[in-house]
Enzyme design. Sequence first.
Site, PDB file in Angstrom:
ATOM      1  N   HIS A   1       0.841  -1.186   0.000  1.00 15.45           N
ATOM      2  CA  HIS A   1       0.000   0.000   0.000  1.00 15.45           C
ATOM      3  C   HIS A   1       0.886   1.248   0.000  1.00 15.45           C
ATOM      4  CE1 HIS A   1      -3.866  -2.131   1.605  1.00 15.45           C
ATOM      5  NE2 HIS A   1      -3.427  -2.637   0.463  1.00 15.45           N
TER       6      HIS A   1
ATOM      7  N   GLU B   1       1.120   3.832   1.943  1.00 15.07           N
ATOM      8  CA  GLU B   1       1.748   4.223   3.211  1.00 15.07           C
ATOM      9  C   GLU B   1       3.050   3.457   3.404  1.00 15.07           C
ATOM     10  OE1 GLU B   1      -1.239   3.067   2.596  1.00 15.07           O
ATOM     11  OE2 GLU B   1      -2.734   3.635   4.099  1.00 15.07           O
TER      12      GLU B   1
ATOM     13  N   GLU C   1     -16.454   3.470 -25.718  1.00 15.26           N
ATOM     14  CA  GLU C   1     -16.301   4.242 -26.950  1.00 15.26           C
ATOM     15  C   GLU C   1     -17.146   3.627 -28.033  1.00 15.26           C
ATOM     16  OE1 GLU C   1     -12.541   5.703 -28.244  1.00 15.26           O
ATOM     17  OE2 GLU C   1     -11.534   5.076 -26.411  1.00 15.26           O
TER      18      GLU C   1
ATOM     19  N   SER D   1     -27.502   2.667 -24.482  1.00 19.16           N
ATOM     20  CA  SER D   1     -27.868   1.493 -23.676  1.00 19.16           C
ATOM     21  C   SER D   1     -27.246   1.580 -22.278  1.00 19.16           C
ATOM     22  CB  SER D   1     -27.474   0.193 -24.393  1.00 19.16           C
ATOM     23  OG  SER D   1     -26.070   0.087 -24.476  1.00 19.16           O
TER      24      SER D   1
END
Lengths: 385, 385
Positions: free
Chosen positions: A51, A53, A297, A305
Amino acid sequence: MADPHEIMLECVNLALAGKGHTKTNPVVGAIIVQNGRVIGRGFHKSFGGDHAEIEAINDCEEEINGSDLYVTLEPCSHFGKTPPCVETIVKKGIKRVFVGVVDPNPVNAGNGIEYLLKNGVEVYVGFAEKACAEIIEEFAKYIYKKQPFYSLKIAQTLDGKIAAKDGSSRWITDETSRQHAHYIRSVSDGILTGIGTVQADDPALSARFLGLKKYPYKIILDSSLKISTEREVFAEKPEKCIIFTSRSNFDEKTAKIDNIRKTGAEVVPCNKLNDGLDLQNVSDELVKRGVLNVLVEGGGKIHASFIKEGMADKAYVFIAGKILGAEGIDSLASLNINNIEGCKTLSDLNVTRLKNDFLFTGKFYDYAKDIINLTERVRNRCSPE
Amino acid sequence: MADPHEIMLECVNLALAGKGHTKTNPVVGAIIVQNGRVIGRGFHKSFGGDHAEIEAINDCEEEINGSDLYVTLEPCSHFGKTPPCVETIVKKGIKRVFVGVVDPNPVNAGNGIEYLLKNGVEVYVGFAEKACAEIIEEFAKYIYKKQPFYSLKIAQTLDGKIAAKDGSSRWITDETSRQHAHYIRSVSDGILTGIGTVQADDPALSARFLGLKKYPYKIILDSSLKISTEREVFAEKPEKCIIFTSRSNFDEKTAKIDNIRKTGAEVVPCNKLNDGLDLQNVSDELVKRGVLNVLVEGGGKIHASFIKEGMADKAYVFIAGKILGAEGIDSLASLNINNIEGCKTLSDLNVTRLKNDFLFTGKFYDYAKDIINLTERVRNRCSPE
């Protein structure tokens, strides 16, 4: 560097370096400050890795005891792919923790902050909240709905047309718009389109910029499995192709499916809904593969939809100062809206000027707002009366 | 106040105070500076009245001899409604003249500047040129083409729709957009619309803002003379109504025409072109009446006809962060554009954020550019080798 807001914005920039690599984890950035000087920086680099940190702590070559930690997201208090960050923070003797926003994940959601408080760490919650929340909107949607976050990308004229009557559309927007669109592709987990667009434009669906290409998943909705293996999407990294096709006549298409699979691409059977594929089913399959941040795209039908099924989360609308008139092809197909009261309203609108074009962004649903509200609730709960 | 550019921009602001009152004259602003201090300000207040330079001179209570004159437009050298300003400038002993842009009117077009030079006045040409040119675009079109300057005003969704399927459109844009639109109306000579819009929305076509109304001409294109005298346009200042109707069956409509004329409104016979009225004919009639600056607030058909006939000069497009989908009514009707090469491109695009909406402006033709080019040519011609 004394303003916590400024430092937190730098953490946001660090976090964004991980965009596109963290799958179902959020992007996070962290900075450690000792005596007013930055001694460590880190961000969550990839799913399963350390992570932010811990990255920042490992980045320090100086004494950490007594320092300040700035982190965009509440540190975790639970065992996931890695041990809880809050334990390390306490062990290292960090004195103050500045948190951007609270973790929307219910297994944490304030627990990390409470652990720190109980262990004598000073905690300040809510800096650059909007920026910290916006970088994890797709994570929030995943947590709340177990669905990918869908951003629609539209390149249109001022009067809302994506192509002329004859289908020609190269190029409505200019090269800086297209470069920006490639950047957005490059930080997406996948690019989704329909078979109509594949047949009309034969796009490569890769992210291309100076000297480099990147390959997010190429996701194609192809109900009747009309796609040819000669298409550009198979030309490079075919193993990043996921073709969704109707489950109903899956067996009849065995030969074609085998042929596609030989390229390395995946063919996934999917339920039908109305006259297209069931986007909930598509979403489930994408989540299984850790594909959370999807750039849609399509043409007007695909975009419509996603809006009609309530799946669209954000819109990037590149608008050129051009007009095509009523013969042009609409940027959105029918939404079954009959009167003005039924219109869909986007929130948190922004506009950026590009070279000749403008980029509008807006949200169909504002997950950042939910995260900021949660942050406020946790801050109130943990504040002395 | 030492920067000529800044002073010229203040002249532009002065000039704009005359907008809507100068008919076939340009708006002009002027400032007189003596020893670095403003001693007089003026603007062209109304057609036939004193020019801005004379207004500024008359505003001075201190010694003018030896002062600097700043003026957005080249001072006139010819007798029009008033005697030539350049003579007064020389007589008053003004030492330096700073000109924004050269007068596009061929009877002047550098002659004013040459007169000043011959009479020992220092002349500096080309300050805040873009701003000075943009405030007289309609004047330039009048000079070059003897036609009114037509600005299209469109209020649309992000996907280019001006109304829902059922015709409902109140309100796509918000109250700040509408207030801004009323400001644009208030500085127009006339507001033009079609009978379709009159029948659908029954607009008053006045400019309304806090505590005040203004009444530009209300110009209605009504080929078959379907309009009823009960309509809102006749409710106040009917004498500002100009109804254009087809010349072809003018006689058959005598009773109806008499009825409309009784309200005080004008009914003007007009040639037909394609399935509408001949906009060149409409333009000639408007110019006769000194109506130069026309805001077109039609539906998609009227707007498309002005674009197709090459009459549209500028577009104000208010865009709301809403979508209606393909059933919505297009902001522009057919432009007979078949492929992307045929698309119309607007220049000098700008976007302004309003409360919830955005205002795009763009030009179909850039008269300001012509004025700036003329200014450069005259400056080069008059410069020492």
